[in-house]
Structure formats: structure tokens, C-alpha cells
Design an enzyme around this catalytic site. Structure first.
Site, short mmCIF file in Angstrom:
data_model
loop_
_atom_site.label_atom_id
_atom_site.label_comp_id
_atom_site.label_asym_id
_atom_site.label_seq_id
_atom_site.Cartn_x
_atom_site.Cartn_y
_atom_site.Cartn_z
CG HIS A 1 52.43 45.05 43.65
ND1 HIS A 1 53.49 45.83 44.07
CD2 HIS A 1 51.86 44.55 44.76
CE1 HIS A 1 53.56 45.79 45.39
NE2 HIS A 1 52.59 45.01 45.83
C1 LIG Z 1 50.86 37.76 48.56
C2 LIG Z 1 50.52 39.18 48.21
C3 LIG Z 1 51.12 40.23 48.91
C4 LIG Z 1 50.80 41.55 48.58
N1 LIG Z 1 51.28 42.56 49.36
C5 LIG Z 1 50.83 43.83 49.18
C6 LIG Z 1 51.14 44.85 50.10
O1 LIG Z 1 51.82 44.66 51.11
N2 LIG Z 1 50.64 46.10 49.87
C7 LIG Z 1 49.89 46.38 48.76
O2 LIG Z 1 49.50 47.53 48.58
N3 LIG Z 1 49.58 45.41 47.86
C8 LIG Z 1 49.99 44.14 48.08
N4 LIG Z 1 49.61 43.15 47.22
C9 LIG Z 1 48.84 43.52 46.01
C10 LIG Z 1 47.41 43.95 46.30
O3 LIG Z 1 46.88 43.22 47.37
C11 LIG Z 1 46.60 43.78 45.01
O4 LIG Z 1 47.13 44.62 44.00
C12 LIG Z 1 45.12 44.13 45.17
O5 LIG Z 1 44.58 43.49 46.28
C13 LIG Z 1 44.36 43.73 43.91
O6 LIG Z 1 43.03 44.16 44.03
P1 LIG Z 1 41.96 43.79 42.93
O7 LIG Z 1 40.67 44.33 43.40
O8 LIG Z 1 42.46 44.17 41.59
O9 LIG Z 1 41.90 42.20 42.90
P2 LIG Z 1 41.79 41.11 44.09
O10 LIG Z 1 41.97 41.73 45.43
O11 LIG Z 1 42.71 40.00 43.69
O12 LIG Z 1 40.29 40.64 43.99
C14 LIG Z 1 39.78 39.81 42.99
C15 LIG Z 1 38.69 38.95 43.63
O13 LIG Z 1 37.94 38.35 42.60
C16 LIG Z 1 37.73 36.99 42.90
N5 LIG Z 1 37.54 36.31 41.62
C17 LIG Z 1 38.47 36.10 40.66
N6 LIG Z 1 37.93 35.43 39.64
C18 LIG Z 1 36.64 35.22 39.95
C19 LIG Z 1 35.57 34.55 39.28
N7 LIG Z 1 35.74 33.98 38.08
N8 LIG Z 1 34.36 34.50 39.89
C20 LIG Z 1 34.17 35.08 41.12
N9 LIG Z 1 35.17 35.71 41.80
C21 LIG Z 1 36.38 35.78 41.21
C22 LIG Z 1 39.00 36.59 43.63
O14 LIG Z 1 38.83 35.41 44.36
C23 LIG Z 1 39.25 37.82 44.48
O15 LIG Z 1 38.57 37.76 45.70
C24 LIG Z 1 49.91 41.83 47.51
C25 LIG Z 1 49.31 40.77 46.82
C26 LIG Z 1 49.60 39.46 47.16
C27 LIG Z 1 48.93 38.33 46.40
#
Ligand SMILES: Cc1cc2nc3c(=O)[nH]c(=O)nc-3n(C[C@H](O)[C@H](O)[C@H](O)COP(=O)(O)OP(=O)(O)OC[C@H]3O[C@@H](n4cnc5c(N)ncnc54)[C@H](O)[C@@H]3O)c2cc1C
Length: 509
Positions: free
Chosen positions: A445
Site C-alpha cells: 500500500h
Molecule cells: C499484490 C497487491 C495486493 C493488494 N491488495 C489490496 C487489497 O486487497 N485491497 C486494497 O484496497 N488494496 C490492495 N492493494 C493496493 C491497491 O491496489 C493500490 O493502493 C492501488 O491500486 C493503487 O492505485 P494507484 O492508482 O495509485 O496506482 P496503480 O493502480 O498502481 O496504477 C498505476 C498505473 O500506472 C501505470 N504506469 C506506471 N508507470 C507508468 C508509465 N511510466 N507510463 C505509463 N503507465 C505507467 C501502471 O502500469 C499502472 O497500471 C494491493 C496492491 C498489490 C500490488
């Protein structure tokens, strides 16, 4: 051509943001994703649908420094849906205290009463109704029925109740504390990622372009304004122009892109040969993550351990001696393997089960920094787990609670033996602290690396509308902007951030 909006990263926040922005047919939206894109559930590989968590084929492959002497693998989803496509689909909200703290720190637009409509908007909760819940949002949420829990989950629940923890039938009710079923974004056994919930229904829109395998290297800033991005797609370096750019690349890659674009701590950038456009010392700082430390055991012969029902029930509780409401969680994992405990050096017997306490209000802060200006070199991630004595104390307290539950008359009959702990360890303060240090891992997270805050805070990277200070037309909308971590798994809050920012951006021309 020039787009109205380019959104970088199709994860929890980015997919929600792009889908909402493109509801306006007069706005052209380009969503760039570094990983793959599957256009329908039928085309989506099974690791993204029916696994408990998936840290394999669609992963960035990061490695992080957990403590001074331990490195761990640090999964992040690389696919449309981002981490929401690979995660454990626990669908939990932060508490009112979390958001009222953000507001008290100068971000009034994020008080609980202001963000609640967006938590409601994103969900279609099939079990809970009323003022706190939504019934028509893109993310399907349900709770595992007691009859589907495995014996050790029932034993965990009963033991917690006997110890005196309240029943929390709806963990998302704002005052909920205690033991109950985890709300899950899962429908008919399928994880409902933001790719499924938000992007699939929006794919027909001609004003929404979704491009996969596009790795954004940096934001192009001209005359103090973001005018597009430099991106590598199909092996070719290209540029795309836009009126506005929003980074939703997650708490590791959004600060990395900012720094490669010249927005970050001046000395650090210049040491790597990056021209500093805005000296913003907070970029990459304030990295916060939830840490856990599983107490592992071998189940008694014949005890079922079905991976499909791992972790249906859990507890949100307040550590003894703490005045921070719900500053701990505990998972009851009736199926426990390496995929759930990334970075552990321990050889896990098969089958294993675990109770895993996790710290929800860590005080320690880590950092994301660039190792190189080369976009193909991953950022350095220093988690600084347990870097604060109170963090270690509450985790040790959690390990002792897990031990107590596992030795209770309800739970003990399901155990054959412990794997990584014994009574002597639990009895000694020093030994239990060593246990936490040696066994700690991530709950996945990371947040906080481009935090929001008022102008008076020199470490604030974005204002409360998520606009990057010092550059016009540039926003960050993802886990990075949280000034402090919520005391809950972070996925729903990231989606909520995407929803909230979309409303502001749509209100602008
Ligand atoms: C294994 C795992 C289990 C988890 N379990 C839970 C759970 O059960 N419940 C819960 O609430 N949370 C859980 N989480 C945490 C939660 O999923 C994350 O906090 C949340 O999804 C993050 O959202 P975000 O939009 O910040 O980033 P992300 O969802 O990580 O999105 C970022 C996106 O940007 C893309 N990206 C990155 N760099 C670039 C670039 N340079 N160019 C183009 N695209 C790029 C990535 O590929 C990705 O698709 C878990 C996370 C993981 C990894």
C-alpha cells in the site's frame, strides 16, 4: 493532434479518472498505460480474474529496501486496472479520522463529509445500504457469507468475539471496529478491477483512446506549463501533446516521472544530470506503507485450506496502549504461501496458515528516489519499515495478539504446530521485536510520495485540487497525493481520488 487530457497510468485512480472525464463527449481523453490491456473479461488472463492476489505476469518487478538489512520484492500491477487488477480485492474505506486529518492539514476539500459522496459513487454495495453506501457505482462489493468461511476463519471470528472484540458486520460503516467479513470487490469469483468496472463500459466512446504498452518517460514542460508527454511506444520515442496532463502512475512511478521531468529536489536531480524545472523537495519523500508480520503455523491434518476463500474475515482494532482508533488490522489466512508473503526468506511448509497483524497508522516515513535519469532504471524504494519505536511496539503487540488467538480453545484444535514462532519468543520483548524485524513484509500500500498540502508546507507537491505546484496544467491523481495513509487497504481510496479529481477537472473548461 492535441488531446484535451492525457492521463498517464490506467490503474485504480487513472482508469476511474479517464472514464469519468470521457463521459463528456466534447472532451478528448488519451489514457496511456505501460502494461497490457485486455478489452473484455473473456480475453483477460485468469491470473487477473480468479486469483487471491497476482504478483507474477503483470508486475513491474520492483525491489524495495524494507528495513536497514532486508530487501523484498515489491509488486505493482502493470496492466490496465493497475494494482486493482492484481490485488487482494479487500474493499475497505478509510475512517472519518483519516480524512479529517487531511483537512486539518490544510486540505479542506478532503474532509470526510466532502469525500463520502465519492466513496458512495464508486460502489455498488450488494449487502449494505443507507446513507453511507452506494448501489449503482462501477465497483461491485459483497461480503463473504459465514457459511463459505473455512473452519479456521470461523474459529478466528469466535476467538476474537470471546476476547471481547465487537462484531463488525459492515467494516465500511464509519464507526466500525472489531471482527467481521472483509467487503470484497469480487463478483462471481472474479476480481472487479477498474479495468472491468470503469474502462470496459467506456470503451465504445470515440473520445476515449486507451493505448497499452506506452511507457511515459517524462512530462514536457514549456514556459511553466505542461504541454504533453514523452513516451516510448513500440520501441519508438514519441511525444503527445495535450492541454492538460495528469499523472496516475502510482506512488512509485508518479514521483519518478515528476523527477525525470525536472520537478523534484534540485540537488538530487542535478546530481543525475536532470535540469531542474521546479525545486520541489517533497517529490519522492513521505513514502508510507502498511507493514505486516505473519505468525505462521501448520494446520492439523484434514483442515481445509482453499485458496479461493483465503482471508474472508478480519479484524480492525486499536493496539493496546494506543489512542489511535483502528490503528491495526489482522488477517486470518487459511491458505498461506509465498505469493502472500513476498520477500520472506523462510521456506514455508505446505500447507501453511497464518494470522497476520498489520500496522495501519505507521509513523515511519520512507522515500522514493531516482537512481538514474534513464527511464528504464527503476526508482530506489526505501520503505523504512519499523523506523519508529511506536511502530515496532504496536507490531509486537499484534504478534502477541495473534499468538493469543491461535492458542485459544477455539483456534488451537486446528493447529498442528507453529512454524516461525514459539512461546519463548512471545515471552521476551527483545525476541518478539526481533521476530517482527525478521518477518515483516508489505501489505502493498505505498502512498504519499507527491503529497497534497497548503502553500505553507514546503514538502507539499500538489495543492488540494491535486495540481502540481509550479507547473500549470499538470496534476497528480493517485496514491501519491495522500498526505497520510488511510487506516484501510488503499484501493478504494485511490479510486475515490480519481472520482474526486475528475469532478474538478470536468468543471473546468
Ligand atoms: C499484490 C497487491 C495486493 C493488494 N491488495 C489490496 C487489497 O486487497 N485491497 C486494497 O484496497 N488494496 C490492495 N492493494 C493496493 C491497491 O491496489 C493500490 O493502493 C492501488 O491500486 C493503487 O492505485 P494507484 O492508482 O495509485 O496506482 P496503480 O493502480 O498502481 O496504477 C498505476 C498505473 O500506472 C501505470 N504506469 C506506471 N508507470 C507508468 C508509465 N511510466 N507510463 C505509463 N503507465 C505507467 C501502471 O502500469 C499502472 O497500471 C494491493 C496492491 C498489490 C500490488
Amino acid at each position: 493532434m492535441e488531446y484535451d487530457d492525457v492521463v498517464v497510468g490506467a490503474g485504480s485512480a487513472g482508469a476511474a479518472l479517464a472514464a469519468r472525464l470521457s463521459e463528456d463527449p466534447d472532451r478528448s481523453v488519451l489514457l496511456l498505460e505501460a502494461g497490457a490491456d485486455y478489452q473484455a473479461v473473456e480475453q483477460t488472463p485468469d491470473d487477473l480474474l480468479r486469483t487471491w492476489i497476482s504478483a507474477g505476469p503483470h508486475d513491474w518487478g520492483f525491489v524495495a529496501k524494507a528495513t536497514a538489512d532486508r530487501e523484498i520484492a515489491y509488486p505493482r500491477g502493470k496492466v490496465t486496472g493497475g494494482c486493482s487488477a492484481v490485488n487482494g480485492h479487500i474493499a475497505l474505506r478509510g475512517t472519518p479520522e483519516d480524512f479529517d486529518e487531511w483537512a486539518a492539514w490544510g486540505n479542506r476539500e478532503w474532509s470526510f463529509d466532502k469525500i463520502l459522496p465519492y466513496y458512495r459513487k464508486l460502489e455498488n454495495d450488494r449487502d449494505a445500504e443507507g446513507d453511507f453506501h452506494g448501489a449503482s457505482g462501477p465497483i461491485w462489493i459483497e461480503r463473504p457469507r459465514r457459511e463459505t468461511w473455512q473452519p479456521i476463519n470461523k474459529a478466528f471470528y469466535d476467538a476474537c468475539r470471546e476476547i471481547g472484540y465487537a462484531e463488525a458486520w459492515d467494516h465500511n460503516e464509519p464507526r466500525a471496529t472489531g471482527v467481521g467479513p472483509w467487503p470484497r470487490n469480487r463478483r462471481d469469483g472474479v476480481r472487479i478491477s477498474t479495468a472491468i468496472g470503469y474502462l470496459h463500459p467506456a470503451r465504445h466512446r470515440l473520445n476515449l483512446t486507451i493505448r497499452s504498452f506506452c511507457n511515459v518517460h517524462r512530462v514536457i514542460v514549456e514556459g511553466g506549463r505542461a504541454v504533453g508527454v514523452a513516451v516510448e511506444c513500440g520501441g519508438a520515442a514519441q511525444t503527445v501533446r495535450a492541454r492538460r496532463v495528469t499523472l496516475s502512475a502510482g506512488a512509485i512511478n508518479s514521483p519518478a516521472i515528476l523527477m525525470r521531468s525536472g520537478i523534484g529536489p534540485r540537488a538530487e536531480l542535478e546530481a543525475l544530470g536532470v535540469r531542474c524545472v521546479v525545486d520541489s523537495p517533497g517529490v519522492g519523500a513521505n513514502l508510507i506503507d502498511h507493514v505486516l508480520a505473519p505468525v505462521v503455523a501448520i494446520p492439523a491434518p484434514g483442515v481445509p485450506h482453499d485458496p479461493q476463500v483465503t482471508n474472508p474475515v478480519g479484524i480492525r482494532y486499536t493496539a493496546s496502549g494506543s489512542n489511535e482508533f483502528n490503528d491495526m488490522q489482522m488477517y486470518a489466512l487459511n491458505f498461506f504461501d509465498k505469493s502472500l508473503w513476498i520477500g520472506s526468506e523462510l521456506d514455508l511448509p505446505v500447507p501453511s496458515i497464518a494470522l497476520a497483524p498489520g500496522l495501519q497508522r505507521p509513523r515511519a516515513r520512507g522515500r522514493v528516489s531516482l537512481r538514474s535519469a534513464d527511464p528504464n532504471v527503476p526508482a530506489a524504494i526505501d520503505l523504512n519499515y519499523l523506523g519508529d519505536a511506536e511502530d515496532l511496539r504496536r507490531m509486537a503487540d499484534g504478534v502477541r495478539l495473534a499468538w493469543r488467538i491461535m492458542n485459544s480453545k477455539r483456534f488451537a484444535p486446528y493447529l498442528k504446530e507453529f512454524v516461525n514462532i514459539n512461546a519463548e519468543t512471545v515471552a521476551s520483548d527483545a525476541a518478539v521485536a526481533d521476530f517482527v524485524r525478521a518477518n515483516c513484509g508489505t501489505i502493498y500500500h505505498p502512498v504519499g510520495t507527491a503529497k497534497m498540502g497548503p502553500e505553507s508546507d514546503p514538502m507539499a507537491v500538489v495543492d488540494q485540487y491535486c495540481r502540481v505546484r509550479g507547473v500549470e496544467g499538470l496534476r497528480v491523481a493517485d496514491a501519491s497525493v495522500m498526505p497520510n495513509i488511510v487506516r484501510a487497504n488503499t484501493n478504494l481510496t485511490c479510486i475515490m481520488i480519481g472520482e474526486r479529481v475528475a469532478d474538478w477537472m470536468r468543471a473546468q473548461a
